[in-house]
Design a protein around this motif. Sequence first.
Motif, mmCIF file in Angstrom:
data_model
loop_
_atom_site.group_PDB
_atom_site.id
_atom_site.type_symbol
_atom_site.label_atom_id
_atom_site.label_comp_id
_atom_site.label_asym_id
_atom_site.label_seq_id
_atom_site.Cartn_x
_atom_site.Cartn_y
_atom_site.Cartn_z
ATOM 1 N N ILE A 71 -36.729 94.843 52.989
ATOM 2 C CA ILE A 71 -35.904 94.371 51.864
ATOM 3 C C ILE A 71 -36.159 92.665 52.152
ATOM 4 C CG2 ILE A 71 -33.928 94.048 50.421
ATOM 5 C CD1 ILE A 71 -32.550 96.532 51.947
ATOM 6 N N GLY A 72 -36.708 92.142 50.898
ATOM 7 C CA GLY A 72 -36.933 90.849 51.090
ATOM 8 C C GLY A 72 -36.635 89.954 49.773
ATOM 9 N N ARG A 73 -36.278 88.693 49.543
ATOM 10 C CA ARG A 73 -35.940 88.035 48.635
ATOM 11 C C ARG A 73 -37.171 87.028 48.336
ATOM 12 N NH1 ARG A 73 -30.200 85.250 45.914
ATOM 13 N NH2 ARG A 73 -31.223 85.636 43.820
ATOM 14 N N VAL A 74 -37.628 86.999 47.117
ATOM 15 C CA VAL A 74 -38.524 86.059 46.807
ATOM 16 C C VAL A 74 -38.152 84.543 46.737
ATOM 17 C CG1 VAL A 74 -40.316 85.213 45.077
ATOM 18 C CG2 VAL A 74 -39.895 87.671 45.324
ATOM 19 N N ALA A 75 -38.528 83.559 47.541
ATOM 20 C CA ALA A 75 -38.401 82.300 47.757
ATOM 21 C C ALA A 75 -39.286 81.231 46.874
ATOM 22 C CB ALA A 75 -38.211 81.746 49.131
ATOM 23 N N THR A 76 -40.415 81.654 46.944
ATOM 24 C CA THR A 76 -41.410 80.837 46.214
ATOM 25 C C THR A 76 -42.522 81.800 45.596
ATOM 26 O OG1 THR A 76 -42.933 80.439 47.879
ATOM 27 C CG2 THR A 76 -41.224 78.623 47.426
ATOM 28 N N CYS A 107 -40.709 87.403 40.630
ATOM 29 C CA CYS A 107 -40.335 86.125 40.380
ATOM 30 C C CYS A 107 -39.314 85.377 41.407
ATOM 31 C CB CYS A 107 -40.258 85.504 39.041
ATOM 32 S SG CYS A 107 -38.428 86.017 38.551
ATOM 33 N N VAL A 108 -39.054 84.052 41.463
ATOM 34 C CA VAL A 108 -38.166 83.515 42.472
ATOM 35 C C VAL A 108 -37.083 84.080 42.083
ATOM 36 C CG1 VAL A 108 -37.231 81.382 43.182
ATOM 37 C CG2 VAL A 108 -39.788 81.474 42.677
ATOM 38 N N GLY A 109 -36.278 84.542 43.183
ATOM 39 C CA GLY A 109 -35.059 85.311 43.142
ATOM 40 C C GLY A 109 -34.835 86.761 43.217
ATOM 41 N N ASP A 110 -36.132 87.440 42.964
ATOM 42 C CA ASP A 110 -36.087 88.521 42.865
ATOM 43 C C ASP A 110 -35.897 89.237 44.331
ATOM 44 O OD1 ASP A 110 -36.578 90.038 40.558
ATOM 45 O OD2 ASP A 110 -38.687 89.270 40.266
ATOM 46 N N TRP A 111 -35.520 90.410 44.121
ATOM 47 C CA TRP A 111 -35.181 91.302 45.412
ATOM 48 C C TRP A 111 -36.221 92.296 45.553
ATOM 49 C CZ3 TRP A 111 -32.501 90.394 49.705
ATOM 50 C CH2 TRP A 111 -31.376 89.534 49.512
ATOM 51 N N VAL A 112 -37.253 92.350 46.404
ATOM 52 C CA VAL A 112 -38.332 93.408 46.539
ATOM 53 C C VAL A 112 -38.238 94.233 47.995
ATOM 54 C CG1 VAL A 112 -39.867 91.778 45.188
ATOM 55 C CG2 VAL A 112 -39.708 91.835 47.886
ATOM 56 N N LEU A 113 -39.177 95.182 47.681
ATOM 57 C CA LEU A 113 -39.316 96.394 48.832
ATOM 58 C C LEU A 113 -40.597 95.811 49.333
ATOM 59 C CD1 LEU A 113 -37.663 99.751 47.950
ATOM 60 C CD2 LEU A 113 -36.671 97.735 49.270
ATOM 61 N N SER A 162 -29.906 89.536 36.388
ATOM 62 C CA SER A 162 -30.222 88.602 35.286
ATOM 63 C C SER A 162 -31.442 88.047 35.355
ATOM 64 C CB SER A 162 -28.946 87.400 35.561
ATOM 65 O OG SER A 162 -29.273 86.698 36.675
ATOM 66 N N LEU A 163 -31.921 87.505 34.178
ATOM 67 C CA LEU A 163 -33.121 86.989 34.238
ATOM 68 C C LEU A 163 -33.330 85.885 33.367
ATOM 69 C CD1 LEU A 163 -36.291 87.241 35.278
ATOM 70 C CD2 LEU A 163 -36.680 88.537 33.177
ATOM 71 N N GLN A 200 -42.635 83.602 30.060
ATOM 72 C CA GLN A 200 -42.618 82.954 31.538
ATOM 73 C C GLN A 200 -41.492 83.401 32.244
ATOM 74 O OE1 GLN A 200 -42.570 78.454 31.663
ATOM 75 N NE2 GLN A 200 -44.059 78.726 33.185
ATOM 76 N N LEU A 201 -41.502 83.801 33.439
ATOM 77 C CA LEU A 201 -40.165 84.036 33.999
ATOM 78 C C LEU A 201 -39.895 82.801 34.912
ATOM 79 C CD1 LEU A 201 -41.037 87.661 35.459
ATOM 80 C CD2 LEU A 201 -40.112 86.907 33.174
ATOM 81 N N MET A 202 -38.629 82.541 35.065
ATOM 82 C CA MET A 202 -38.101 81.318 35.604
ATOM 83 C C MET A 202 -37.368 81.384 36.946
ATOM 84 S SD MET A 202 -37.268 79.187 32.322
ATOM 85 C CE MET A 202 -36.631 77.573 33.182
ATOM 86 N N ALA A 203 -36.638 82.482 36.858
ATOM 87 C CA ALA A 203 -35.547 82.670 37.953
ATOM 88 C C ALA A 203 -34.976 84.031 37.772
ATOM 89 C CB ALA A 203 -34.586 81.706 38.338
ATOM 90 N N ALA A 204 -34.769 84.953 38.789
ATOM 91 C CA ALA A 204 -33.996 86.277 38.849
ATOM 92 C C ALA A 204 -32.799 86.083 39.650
ATOM 93 C CB ALA A 204 -35.039 87.304 39.088
ATOM 94 N N ASN A 205 -31.823 87.190 39.179
ATOM 95 C CA ASN A 205 -30.667 87.510 39.853
ATOM 96 C C ASN A 205 -29.864 86.151 40.249
ATOM 97 O OD1 ASN A 205 -31.398 90.351 40.175
ATOM 98 N ND2 ASN A 205 -33.021 89.490 41.701
ATOM 99 N N VAL A 206 -29.782 85.368 39.097
ATOM 100 C CA VAL A 206 -28.721 84.144 39.352
ATOM 101 C C VAL A 206 -27.462 84.423 38.697
ATOM 102 C CG1 VAL A 206 -28.679 81.681 38.351
ATOM 103 C CG2 VAL A 206 -30.792 82.641 38.913
ATOM 104 N N ASP A 207 -26.434 84.031 39.470
ATOM 105 C CA ASP A 207 -24.971 84.141 38.842
ATOM 106 C C ASP A 207 -24.372 83.165 37.948
ATOM 107 O OD1 ASP A 207 -24.568 86.574 40.526
ATOM 108 O OD2 ASP A 207 -24.733 85.232 42.099
#
Length: 346
Positions: free
Chosen positions: A24-29, A64-70, A90-91, A104-111
């Motif tokens: 499991i990883g989170r996209v930083a850039t 995109c930045v903020g996403d959680w991926v496998l 959220s997106l 254009q995606l900007m950031a995902a999973n933002v509270d």
Amino acid sequence: MYELKSLGFNNFFSEQIQATPYEIGRVATSANGIYKLLSSKGEFLSQVSGKFRHLAEKSRDFPCVGDWVLFEPLIGEPKGVIHSVLTRNSLLSRHVAGEKNEEQLMAANVDTVFLVNALNQDFNLRRMERYLMQVYESGASPVFVLTKRDLCSNLEEKVQAVEEIALGVPIIPVDALHNDGVEAIQALIKEGQTVSLLGSSGVGKSTLVNRLIGKETQKTQDIREEDAKGRHTTTHRELFLLEKGGVIIDTPGMRELQLWSGEEAASETFKDIETLADQCKFRDCHHEQEPGCAIKIAIENGELSSERYKSYVKLQREAKFLALKDKYGTHRASRIQGQAFRKQNG
């Protein structure tokens, strides 16, 4: 090595994962199809798999930045292959500049989104309404951060003006350059939460990010004396961990913000106007010449500014056009909206 919890991993994401051989990883850039992932095994520069790329149909299918991926780490090197993206809570996205009907995606999973606006000559309520509408559309919660308070001689007046367009939204005036008011922002960022900064070019986002992180990670530049506008410094989206807990995603400043969708978000942004519309004498009131129009009365009485109402009409029209364009294409959407306008105006 990173703790997934400190990166923002919670039950919403863990419940999506069954037994899996992947990490499991989170996209930083994200840049040119290369994604830097933060995980419990360290950092990995990764690309999506061939199957992933083949099945992806649109831009929001990609990470995109903020996403959680496998992802699958490659043996013997800090690289990986992304196999799937977890469902987002959220997106933040916008319409790409120009005529293309593309998101254009900007950031995902933002509270929480800190809507950063300057208190100098660049202060613009109509722009703030547009940004606020975008946040409501994303599913995140908005907070207004008003920067450069040291350059503002009528702070109370401007804060009150923002309160009138953002009912119930927290408003925090700061002077990030001298670290004044930054503590109030830090208090809103909790362990495991993700926040993002959104605003126009040169409003002081990079300075604020540096204060929150505690070191100079983002370049900053002085504002231009002739028009009080800042110079654009952040060039890409990036996720940072904060020493006191929490995650922050910085985004490049924008010269313009074209909405991607959002009739519902427009209603949320302009609750006061929609409440007034419900009080009109006629249900199909166009708020022009009809008797008993609550919106006209509110404008005449000074309870509602004509500029705010014009902004509401403009953004509603834009949101409806985007919905039509997505369904029928640009040409037919323009024709349908034109016909509706002519019918409404006789």
